[in-house]
Scaffold this motif. Sequence first.
Motif, mmCIF file in Angstrom:
data_model
loop_
_atom_site.group_PDB
_atom_site.id
_atom_site.type_symbol
_atom_site.label_atom_id
_atom_site.label_comp_id
_atom_site.label_asym_id
_atom_site.label_seq_id
_atom_site.Cartn_x
_atom_site.Cartn_y
_atom_site.Cartn_z
ATOM 1 N N LYS A 196 4.705 6.838 1.150
ATOM 2 C CA LYS A 196 4.259 7.436 2.409
ATOM 3 C C LYS A 196 5.284 8.430 2.946
ATOM 4 C CE LYS A 196 2.436 6.326 6.936
ATOM 5 N NZ LYS A 196 2.056 5.290 7.872
ATOM 6 N N GLU A 212 0.801 -1.223 0.000
ATOM 7 C CA GLU A 212 0.000 0.000 0.000
ATOM 8 C C GLU A 212 0.835 1.276 0.000
ATOM 9 O OE1 GLU A 212 -0.425 -2.236 2.852
ATOM 10 O OE2 GLU A 212 -1.647 -3.430 1.501
ATOM 11 N N THR A 213 2.069 1.205 0.493
ATOM 12 C CA THR A 213 2.861 2.427 0.669
ATOM 13 C C THR A 213 4.187 2.461 -0.070
ATOM 14 O OG1 THR A 213 3.927 1.568 2.664
ATOM 15 C CG2 THR A 213 1.875 2.811 2.962
ATOM 16 N N ARG A 239 2.685 11.705 -7.115
ATOM 17 C CA ARG A 239 1.277 11.737 -6.683
ATOM 18 C C ARG A 239 0.701 10.320 -6.648
ATOM 19 N NH1 ARG A 239 0.761 16.292 -4.206
ATOM 20 N NH2 ARG A 239 0.962 18.122 -5.480
ATOM 21 N N ASP A 240 1.015 9.533 -7.669
ATOM 22 C CA ASP A 240 0.576 8.132 -7.668
ATOM 23 C C ASP A 240 1.158 7.398 -6.469
ATOM 24 O OD1 ASP A 240 -0.876 8.464 -9.984
ATOM 25 O OD2 ASP A 240 0.587 7.475 -11.280
ATOM 26 N N GLU A 247 2.181 8.568 -3.602
ATOM 27 C CA GLU A 247 1.555 9.032 -2.356
ATOM 28 C C GLU A 247 0.201 8.374 -2.124
ATOM 29 O OE1 GLU A 247 1.348 13.253 -2.828
ATOM 30 O OE2 GLU A 247 3.428 13.559 -2.216
ATOM 31 N N ASN A 248 -0.498 8.061 -3.219
ATOM 32 C CA ASN A 248 -1.820 7.443 -3.133
ATOM 33 C C ASN A 248 -1.771 5.918 -3.198
ATOM 34 O OD1 ASN A 248 -3.364 9.867 -2.923
ATOM 35 N ND2 ASN A 248 -2.916 10.248 -5.077
#
Length: 78
Positions: free
Chosen positions: A34, A11-12, A63-64, A66-67
Amino acid sequence: MVYCNLIDANETSARYVYGSHPASLTGEIYFDGKEGYFEIIKEPENDIVYPKYLKSLYWKYHRDFENGVFREKISFEA
């Protein structure tokens, strides 16, 4: 120029193989979305990838990252 193929991701963060040619990806790089940084794990064997290209690649996709979105293939061409 730098080209990357995804090895694994959560996820990070993600690990990619990378190099200056799509056919010779022998380096390994870690992106942490993250914390907002990248780390070279292994330099490419027969390629030279300039740090400024790695920084540009990071900022192109930050940006990708970070999300938690890590694409299968990413690249930066100068």
